[in-house]
Motif scaffolding. Sequence first.
Motif, PDB file in Angstrom:
ATOM      1  N   GLY B 124       5.039  -5.408  -1.257  1.00  0.00           N
ATOM      2  CA  GLY B 124       4.813  -4.334  -0.287  1.00  0.00           C
ATOM      3  C   GLY B 124       6.030  -3.837   0.464  1.00  0.00           C
ATOM      4  N   SER B 125       7.212  -4.412   0.225  1.00  0.00           N
ATOM      5  CA  SER B 125       8.397  -3.923   0.936  1.00  0.00           C
ATOM      6  C   SER B 125       8.756  -2.516   0.449  1.00  0.00           C
ATOM      7  CB  SER B 125       9.579  -4.860   0.702  1.00  0.00           C
ATOM      8  OG  SER B 125      10.770  -4.244   1.116  1.00  0.00           O
ATOM      9  N   THR B 126       9.253  -1.694   1.360  1.00  0.00           N
ATOM     10  CA  THR B 126       9.581  -0.311   0.997  1.00  0.00           C
ATOM     11  C   THR B 126      11.080  -0.078   0.829  1.00  0.00           C
ATOM     12  OG1 THR B 126       9.576   0.218   3.341  1.00  0.00           O
ATOM     13  CG2 THR B 126       7.540   0.668   2.126  1.00  0.00           C
ATOM     14  N   ILE B 127      11.859  -1.164   0.854  1.00  0.00           N
ATOM     15  CA  ILE B 127      13.316  -0.984   0.691  1.00  0.00           C
ATOM     16  C   ILE B 127      13.609  -0.671  -0.782  1.00  0.00           C
ATOM     17  CG2 ILE B 127      15.592  -2.008   0.987  1.00  0.00           C
ATOM     18  CD1 ILE B 127      14.360  -3.967   2.966  1.00  0.00           C
ATOM     19  N   ASN B 128      14.297   0.435  -0.994  1.00  0.00           N
ATOM     20  CA  ASN B 128      14.663   0.817  -2.354  1.00  0.00           C
ATOM     21  C   ASN B 128      16.082   0.304  -2.645  1.00  0.00           C
ATOM     22  OD1 ASN B 128      15.336   2.024  -4.733  1.00  0.00           O
ATOM     23  ND2 ASN B 128      14.610   4.062  -4.148  1.00  0.00           N
ATOM     24  N   PRO B 129      16.218  -0.612  -3.629  1.00  0.00           N
ATOM     25  CA  PRO B 129      17.555  -1.170  -3.913  1.00  0.00           C
ATOM     26  C   PRO B 129      18.609  -0.110  -4.189  1.00  0.00           C
ATOM     27  CG  PRO B 129      15.880  -2.363  -5.151  1.00  0.00           C
ATOM     28  CD  PRO B 129      15.194  -1.187  -4.522  1.00  0.00           C
ATOM     29  N   LYS B 130      18.191   0.997  -4.819  1.00  0.00           N
ATOM     30  CA  LYS B 130      19.170   2.055  -5.141  1.00  0.00           C
ATOM     31  C   LYS B 130      19.768   2.657  -3.869  1.00  0.00           C
ATOM     32  CE  LYS B 130      16.981   3.619  -9.400  1.00  0.00           C
ATOM     33  NZ  LYS B 130      16.099   4.668  -9.939  1.00  0.00           N
ATOM     34  N   GLU B 131      18.925   2.794  -2.844  1.00  0.00           N
ATOM     35  CA  GLU B 131      19.387   3.427  -1.604  1.00  0.00           C
ATOM     36  C   GLU B 131      20.411   2.584  -0.847  1.00  0.00           C
ATOM     37  OE1 GLU B 131      16.088   4.340   0.885  1.00  0.00           O
ATOM     38  OE2 GLU B 131      15.195   5.739  -0.559  1.00  0.00           O
ATOM     39  N   VAL B 132      20.319   1.268  -1.012  1.00  0.00           N
ATOM     40  CA  VAL B 132      21.193   0.395  -0.219  1.00  0.00           C
ATOM     41  C   VAL B 132      22.298  -0.259  -1.062  1.00  0.00           C
ATOM     42  CG1 VAL B 132      19.515  -0.131   1.583  1.00  0.00           C
ATOM     43  CG2 VAL B 132      19.521  -1.495  -0.495  1.00  0.00           C
ATOM     44  N   LEU B 133      22.355   0.130  -2.348  1.00  0.00           N
ATOM     45  CA  LEU B 133      23.340  -0.499  -3.232  1.00  0.00           C
ATOM     46  C   LEU B 133      24.769  -0.303  -2.724  1.00  0.00           C
ATOM     47  CD1 LEU B 133      23.811  -2.037  -5.920  1.00  0.00           C
ATOM     48  CD2 LEU B 133      23.989   0.185  -7.031  1.00  0.00           C
ATOM     49  N   PHE B 134      25.094   0.956  -2.413  1.00  0.00           N
ATOM     50  CA  PHE B 134      26.473   1.244  -2.015  1.00  0.00           C
ATOM     51  C   PHE B 134      26.722   1.029  -0.518  1.00  0.00           C
ATOM     52  CE2 PHE B 134      25.977   3.554  -5.990  1.00  0.00           C
ATOM     53  CZ  PHE B 134      27.078   3.080  -6.683  1.00  0.00           C
ATOM     54  N   SER B 135      25.648   1.146   0.273  1.00  0.00           N
ATOM     55  CA  SER B 135      25.854   1.018   1.720  1.00  0.00           C
ATOM     56  C   SER B 135      25.819  -0.430   2.199  1.00  0.00           C
ATOM     57  CB  SER B 135      24.814   1.834   2.482  1.00  0.00           C
ATOM     58  OG  SER B 135      23.516   1.366   2.187  1.00  0.00           O
ATOM     59  N   VAL B 136      25.068  -1.281   1.519  1.00  0.00           N
ATOM     60  CA  VAL B 136      24.937  -2.673   1.985  1.00  0.00           C
ATOM     61  C   VAL B 136      25.314  -3.685   0.901  1.00  0.00           C
ATOM     62  CG1 VAL B 136      23.386  -4.404   2.964  1.00  0.00           C
ATOM     63  CG2 VAL B 136      23.037  -2.004   3.527  1.00  0.00           C
ATOM     64  N   ILE B 137      24.664  -3.590  -0.261  1.00  0.00           N
ATOM     65  CA  ILE B 137      24.779  -4.679  -1.242  1.00  0.00           C
ATOM     66  C   ILE B 137      26.221  -4.857  -1.735  1.00  0.00           C
ATOM     67  CG2 ILE B 137      24.030  -5.505  -3.499  1.00  0.00           C
ATOM     68  CD1 ILE B 137      21.327  -4.190  -2.986  1.00  0.00           C
ATOM     69  N   ILE B 138      26.840  -3.772  -2.189  1.00  0.00           N
ATOM     70  CA  ILE B 138      28.197  -3.906  -2.738  1.00  0.00           C
ATOM     71  C   ILE B 138      29.215  -4.308  -1.652  1.00  0.00           C
ATOM     72  CG2 ILE B 138      30.112  -2.604  -3.799  1.00  0.00           C
ATOM     73  CD1 ILE B 138      28.037  -1.332  -5.650  1.00  0.00           C
ATOM     74  N   PRO B 139      29.186  -3.666  -0.466  1.00  0.00           N
ATOM     75  CA  PRO B 139      30.123  -4.142   0.579  1.00  0.00           C
ATOM     76  C   PRO B 139      29.908  -5.617   0.939  1.00  0.00           C
ATOM     77  CG  PRO B 139      29.204  -2.017   1.201  1.00  0.00           C
ATOM     78  CD  PRO B 139      28.464  -2.451  -0.013  1.00  0.00           C
ATOM     79  N   ALA B 140      28.639  -6.031   1.028  1.00  0.00           N
ATOM     80  CA  ALA B 140      28.370  -7.442   1.368  1.00  0.00           C
ATOM     81  C   ALA B 140      28.831  -8.363   0.239  1.00  0.00           C
ATOM     82  CB  ALA B 140      26.880  -7.644   1.641  1.00  0.00           C
ATOM     83  N   ALA B 141      28.643  -7.910  -1.002  1.00  0.00           N
ATOM     84  CA  ALA B 141      29.096  -8.709  -2.152  1.00  0.00           C
ATOM     85  C   ALA B 141      30.618  -8.858  -2.125  1.00  0.00           C
ATOM     86  CB  ALA B 141      28.638  -8.051  -3.454  1.00  0.00           C
ATOM     87  N   ALA B 142      31.300  -7.772  -1.759  1.00  0.00           N
ATOM     88  CA  ALA B 142      32.766  -7.818  -1.682  1.00  0.00           C
ATOM     89  C   ALA B 142      33.215  -8.779  -0.579  1.00  0.00           C
ATOM     90  CB  ALA B 142      33.309  -6.413  -1.429  1.00  0.00           C
ATOM     91  N   TYR B 143      32.540  -8.685   0.563  1.00  0.00           N
ATOM     92  CA  TYR B 143      32.854  -9.561   1.705  1.00  0.00           C
ATOM     93  C   TYR B 143      32.668 -11.032   1.285  1.00  0.00           C
ATOM     94  CZ  TYR B 143      33.374 -10.014   6.847  1.00  0.00           C
ATOM     95  OH  TYR B 143      33.822 -10.272   8.113  1.00  0.00           O
TER      96      TYR B 143
END
Lengths: 279, 174
Positions: B124-143
């Motif tokens: 039921g979560s509404t977070i779309n992975p595509k929307e947060v890929l560049f804004s959160v996931i990749i920067p956090a992965a780099a960190y």
Amino acid sequence: MNHLHKHRRTVGALVGVILIVFLVSVTARERERLSVLERMIADAVAPLQSGASRIATGVISVIDTLVEVKMLKDENAYLHNEIERMKQVLNEMDELRSENERLRELLGFVRRSEIPFVPAQVIGRSPTHWYSSIVIDKGSNDGIEKHMPVVTAAGLVGRVVRVSARTSTVMLITNHESSVGVLVQPSRDAGLVTGRVGTGTTLTLRLFSRDGHVQVGDSIVTSGFGSFFPGGIFVGTVISTGMEEQGLVISASVKPEVNFDRLEEVLVLLYQADGGANP
Amino acid sequence: MNYKHLLISVASLSGILVLQVSVVPLLAINRVFPDFMYLAAVSSSLAKNGAWGAQVGFIAGFLSDLISGRYVGVRGVCFALGAYLAGIITAKVYRFHFLSVIAVTFLTYILVETVYLSLIAIFGSTINPKEVLFSVIIPAAAYNGILQPAVHVLHRRLRAEGDLMEFDEGQETV
């Protein structure tokens, strides 16, 4: 029995998968009560969290102070000019305050000062990026209950979503699952403010009416209509407007005054939507 | 994993979790902060093997789930998967080159968060992975990737001193 023993790894894995699916199903929605394990963990780590948080905040504060010293000189000169300007503004404010109080009574707004509150320290934050929440050092022992609003002098922070004896978790209004019933202050048009996923701190406002009016610079306050929040709490200022869903919904970006990254102290309003204040 | 190792892992990860929820968010750059629970899991995987990392990863993710209170168990499974893959991949490449450690952490973290968001979407979560890929996931992965060598070195040093974990000598790979 031998058969079971032979396939014990498969059986163990299957039981594990069923258990996890069950756990996820139970915890996928907001719950009224925490499990015993969660309550124990929350209360056990609270003192450690509090200590670590205070040390970290102290270190950050020292660094911030050193950085700020360079800016203080310029700021001092600027503030002298501001004092003169503010004296004039104060006179105007006196007039506006009396007008505001009359309007508040007319609109049935709850004055924040009338609602009892509990001050609390922020001792923790969400371990992941996906839930914007904070942990505060006050819980059910201090009269905190689920859904109580949390504010600072700068405006609305969020509402309590989990309570243990000594700590509470507050879902911030920037959380993507948060929605707050609001009014656009000049036009009195109602709408919903929701959080966004990601790293931004702006909120999305959607008006209920297609004929509503909202413009850049408008203040957004809680409506108090059937939500968890009393009316009249400042939420933020409109920084841009637009249309959504093929021009059917008026939307806007709202910037809160609250600095959610540097929250240290908050006030929990002892207020329940159905019963009003809880003194 | 015997009970002693389990207890040491839980105790160590609990300490890291306290730091994760109190201190680490203050290290955020543009609201992106590292996940030391995941770094600890990957570090365990690199220090020993993927299976061990998966077990530590599950505990780390499960503890994070308990604190955030939502979708309890999903992060445990995702961290286990990520740490296991990190162990497998580093066993195939040159294990202790810091660039490979950074790359493996970076890539597996992107996978972990993408799988996590996809799994919670089922519930039921509404977070779309595509929307947060560049804004959160990749920067956090780099960190996380940048910090992983330092965490790994610290982990190895603590292990060597016997302060953090104690392994059976017969199982040691380092």
